[in-house]
Design a protein around this motif. Structure first.
Motif, PDB file in Angstrom:
ATOM      1  N   LEU A  87      -5.246  -1.822   1.038  1.00  0.00           N
ATOM      2  CA  LEU A  87      -5.368  -3.209   0.579  1.00  0.00           C
ATOM      3  C   LEU A  87      -4.020  -3.767   0.145  1.00  0.00           C
ATOM      4  O   LEU A  87      -3.749  -4.958   0.318  1.00  0.00           O
ATOM      5  N   ALA A  88      -3.148  -2.914  -0.387  1.00  0.00           N
ATOM      6  CA  ALA A  88      -1.807  -3.371  -0.757  1.00  0.00           C
ATOM      7  C   ALA A  88      -1.030  -3.784   0.491  1.00  0.00           C
ATOM      8  O   ALA A  88      -0.446  -4.870   0.551  1.00  0.00           O
ATOM      9  N   LEU A  89      -1.063  -2.926   1.503  1.00  0.00           N
ATOM     10  CA  LEU A  89      -0.350  -3.255   2.742  1.00  0.00           C
ATOM     11  C   LEU A  89      -0.949  -4.510   3.377  1.00  0.00           C
ATOM     12  O   LEU A  89      -0.223  -5.401   3.842  1.00  0.00           O
ATOM     13  N   ALA A  90      -2.279  -4.590   3.372  1.00  0.00           N
ATOM     14  CA  ALA A  90      -2.949  -5.756   3.959  1.00  0.00           C
ATOM     15  C   ALA A  90      -2.502  -7.038   3.252  1.00  0.00           C
ATOM     16  O   ALA A  90      -2.215  -8.050   3.908  1.00  0.00           O
ATOM     17  N   LYS A 112       0.688   2.092  17.211  1.00  0.00           N
ATOM     18  CA  LYS A 112       0.018   2.780  16.099  1.00  0.00           C
ATOM     19  C   LYS A 112       1.028   3.364  15.127  1.00  0.00           C
ATOM     20  O   LYS A 112       1.993   4.010  15.544  1.00  0.00           O
ATOM     21  N   VAL A 113       0.784   3.109  13.871  1.00  0.00           N
ATOM     22  CA  VAL A 113       1.683   3.590  12.817  1.00  0.00           C
ATOM     23  C   VAL A 113       0.868   4.428  11.839  1.00  0.00           C
ATOM     24  O   VAL A 113      -0.106   3.938  11.257  1.00  0.00           O
ATOM     25  N   LEU A 114       1.257   5.676  11.677  1.00  0.00           N
ATOM     26  CA  LEU A 114       0.563   6.550  10.725  1.00  0.00           C
ATOM     27  C   LEU A 114       1.417   6.689   9.462  1.00  0.00           C
ATOM     28  O   LEU A 114       2.602   7.021   9.541  1.00  0.00           O
ATOM     29  N   ILE A 115       0.824   6.397   8.323  1.00  0.00           N
ATOM     30  CA  ILE A 115       1.518   6.621   7.050  1.00  0.00           C
ATOM     31  C   ILE A 115       0.604   7.517   6.207  1.00  0.00           C
ATOM     32  O   ILE A 115      -0.520   7.136   5.888  1.00  0.00           O
ATOM     33  N   ASP A 116       1.081   8.708   5.888  1.00  0.00           N
ATOM     34  CA  ASP A 116       0.164   9.695   5.292  1.00  0.00           C
ATOM     35  C   ASP A 116       0.916  10.798   4.561  1.00  0.00           C
ATOM     36  O   ASP A 116       2.097  11.036   4.814  1.00  0.00           O
ATOM     37  N   HIS A 117       0.203  11.483   3.686  1.00  0.00           N
ATOM     38  CA  HIS A 117       0.813  12.598   2.933  1.00  0.00           C
ATOM     39  C   HIS A 117       0.012  13.901   3.052  1.00  0.00           C
ATOM     40  O   HIS A 117       0.207  14.818   2.252  1.00  0.00           O
ATOM     41  N   HIS A 118      -0.907  13.982   4.025  1.00  0.00           N
ATOM     42  CA  HIS A 118      -1.653  15.231   4.208  1.00  0.00           C
ATOM     43  C   HIS A 118      -0.872  16.211   5.080  1.00  0.00           C
ATOM     44  O   HIS A 118      -0.030  15.802   5.873  1.00  0.00           O
ATOM     45  N   THR A 126      -0.550   8.246  -0.559  1.00  0.00           N
ATOM     46  CA  THR A 126      -0.145   7.287   0.473  1.00  0.00           C
ATOM     47  C   THR A 126       0.337   5.996  -0.187  1.00  0.00           C
ATOM     48  O   THR A 126       1.231   5.332   0.327  1.00  0.00           O
ATOM     49  N   ALA A 127      -0.217   5.681  -1.346  1.00  0.00           N
ATOM     50  CA  ALA A 127       0.210   4.466  -2.057  1.00  0.00           C
ATOM     51  C   ALA A 127       1.702   4.522  -2.392  1.00  0.00           C
ATOM     52  O   ALA A 127       2.420   3.525  -2.255  1.00  0.00           O
ATOM     53  N   GLU A 128       2.158   5.696  -2.816  1.00  0.00           N
ATOM     54  CA  GLU A 128       3.601   5.854  -3.081  1.00  0.00           C
ATOM     55  C   GLU A 128       4.392   5.584  -1.794  1.00  0.00           C
ATOM     56  O   GLU A 128       5.424   4.895  -1.815  1.00  0.00           O
ATOM     57  N   LEU A 129       3.896   6.095  -0.667  1.00  0.00           N
ATOM     58  CA  LEU A 129       4.585   5.894   0.608  1.00  0.00           C
ATOM     59  C   LEU A 129       4.559   4.433   1.039  1.00  0.00           C
ATOM     60  O   LEU A 129       5.511   3.953   1.658  1.00  0.00           O
ATOM     61  N   ILE A 130       3.491   3.728   0.715  1.00  0.00           N
ATOM     62  CA  ILE A 130       3.408   2.302   1.050  1.00  0.00           C
ATOM     63  C   ILE A 130       4.461   1.533   0.251  1.00  0.00           C
ATOM     64  O   ILE A 130       5.144   0.646   0.767  1.00  0.00           O
ATOM     65  N   TYR A 131       4.605   1.899  -1.026  1.00  0.00           N
ATOM     66  CA  TYR A 131       5.637   1.230  -1.827  1.00  0.00           C
ATOM     67  C   TYR A 131       7.002   1.440  -1.168  1.00  0.00           C
ATOM     68  O   TYR A 131       7.753   0.473  -0.962  1.00  0.00           O
ATOM     69  N   ASP A 132       7.302   2.686  -0.809  1.00  0.00           N
ATOM     70  CA  ASP A 132       8.606   2.966  -0.196  1.00  0.00           C
ATOM     71  C   ASP A 132       8.753   2.288   1.166  1.00  0.00           C
ATOM     72  O   ASP A 132       9.839   1.828   1.522  1.00  0.00           O
ATOM     73  N   PHE A 133       7.671   2.227   1.896  1.00  0.00           N
ATOM     74  CA  PHE A 133       7.682   1.537   3.193  1.00  0.00           C
ATOM     75  C   PHE A 133       8.043   0.064   2.985  1.00  0.00           C
ATOM     76  O   PHE A 133       8.889  -0.493   3.695  1.00  0.00           O
ATOM     77  N   LEU A 134       7.435  -0.567   1.990  1.00  0.00           N
ATOM     78  CA  LEU A 134       7.708  -1.984   1.720  1.00  0.00           C
ATOM     79  C   LEU A 134       9.158  -2.177   1.292  1.00  0.00           C
ATOM     80  O   LEU A 134       9.814  -3.147   1.679  1.00  0.00           O
ATOM     81  N   VAL A 135       9.676  -1.228   0.517  1.00  0.00           N
ATOM     82  CA  VAL A 135      11.087  -1.307   0.112  1.00  0.00           C
ATOM     83  C   VAL A 135      11.971  -1.179   1.351  1.00  0.00           C
ATOM     84  O   VAL A 135      12.885  -1.989   1.577  1.00  0.00           O
TER      85      VAL A 135
END
Ligand code: 5GP
Ligand code: MN
Length: 335
Positions: free
Chosen positions: A31-34, A110-116, A135-144
């Protein structure tokens, strides 16, 4: 990152999909990325394979998410029209059930963003960091990295923080230096962490608390020899307690609160399948157990899986593999 930057320059049809039985991280990161991509004038659809726990009702845009199980046609259409598909918080297409086929068939980027652990290489771009808290941490870094962090408002910050909080058990495990920095950055944006604590952890219903009591009093078996505990719920429990989505969330963690317990197993008999949740402390690798015996996976200390068997047969299988597995570790008592 450069090609992703290019990709997102023009408004596009974007689908964000996350794993079945979406948890706080799946929902918060999606939802953050959206929300950010919507601000950039992309047409964004969030697809959840099935429904989410009501606990997360407050997350921005959650009401607009397409619940695949309830609206399969709408979900399939979203995949068909997608130009970009973000796959968040899962590592293999079987984690999104039948929609895995739609992702596979799609011509979208297709873009995979994941920590598993062990991500399958099904995406064109893979951002996989297994040391990330969430993944939320990765989304923050992705946005940065994409220079989009200026679009993060308080609601988006809350969504990201929700993902972090739920996947780290409020910063108790799975942490790293970066996640504390991200938390600080979100707080600086005005995110109210105390409010989120109340919303997420002090919001149980009376039924949920009593169900927890039932599990601890009547459905728990601690095998001290192997420092492992099991809690199970059968189909009758589900009926009797009218257990719904999210009602059993976090129950597995109570086992690890017992001194010297190293592994916790929660088994629940659902409609077509019996679901297992594993948690562990330290070097005990439950990801290995879940992928080897229970068609699952996840992280070293938190994994899940399933069996097409009754709760009793699943319990028997778990009891069988506990000695096999735990004997391979040098079990030590807590200091
Ligand atoms: P939970 O026990 O809370 O359902 O899940 C714990 C972790 O294991 C989560 O990171 C989740 O994504 C992963 N997980 C849960 N169930 C499965 C499953 O059936 N297959 C795989 N590959 N991972 C799972
Ligand atoms: Mn996660």
């Amino acid at each position: 990152m450069d090609s992703l930057h290019q990709l997102l320059r023009q408004p596009a049809n974007v689908v964000i999909v996350t794993h079945k039985n979406p948890d706080g991280d799946a929902l918060g990161s999606s939802l953050a990325l959206a929300a950010v991509l919507t601000k950039l004038r992309h047409t964004v659809k969030v697809v959840l394979p099935n429904d989410f726990p009501p606990l997360f009702n407050f997350l921005p845009g959650i009401d607009n998410a397409i619940i695949g199980e309830m609206n399969p046609t709408e979900a399939v259409e979203a995949f068909e029209n997608a130009e970009i598909i973000f796959c968040l918080d899962f590592n293999s297409l079987d984690r999104i059930d039948r929609f895995g086929l739609d992702v596979m068939a799609s011509k979208a980027t297709k873009v995979l963003i994941d920590h598993h652990l062990d991500p399958e290489p099904f995406a064109d771009h893979i951002i996989s960091k297994t040391t990330a808290s969430s993944t939320a941490e990765l989304i923050y870094d992705f946005l940065v990295d994409m220079k989009l962090d200026t679009y993060i408002d308080v609601q988006i910050a809350e969504a990201i923080y929700t993902g972090i909080l739920m996947d780290t058990g409020s910063f108790r495990y799975g942490t790293n230096e970066r996640v504390f920095e991200v938390a600080a950055a979100l707080k600086r944006l005005g995110m109210d962490d105390y409010l989120l604590q109340i919303r997420l952890f002090n919001s149980m219903t009376e039924k949920q608390l009593k169900l927890l009591g039932h599990c601890l009093a009547n459905r728990m078996d601690l095998i001290s020899e192997y420092q492992t505990g099991i809690i199970w719920l059968d189909r009758n429990d589900y009926k009797e307690w009218a257990i719904g989505r999210g009602d059993t969330e976090g129950i597995v963690n109570y086992i690890l609160m017992v001194r010297n317990m190293k592994m916790a197993v929660f088994i629940s008999e659902q409609q077509n399948v019996t679901k297992l949740s594993f948690r562990s402390k330290g070097n005990i690798n439950v990801q290995e157990i879940c992928s080897k015996y229970f068609n699952g996976g996840g992280h070293r200390n938190a994994s899940g899986g399933q069996m097409k068997a009754s709760v009793q047969d699943t319990l028997a299988k778990v009891r069988e593999i506990i000695p096999l597995t735990m004997n391979s570790y040098q079990l030590q008592h807590d200091q």
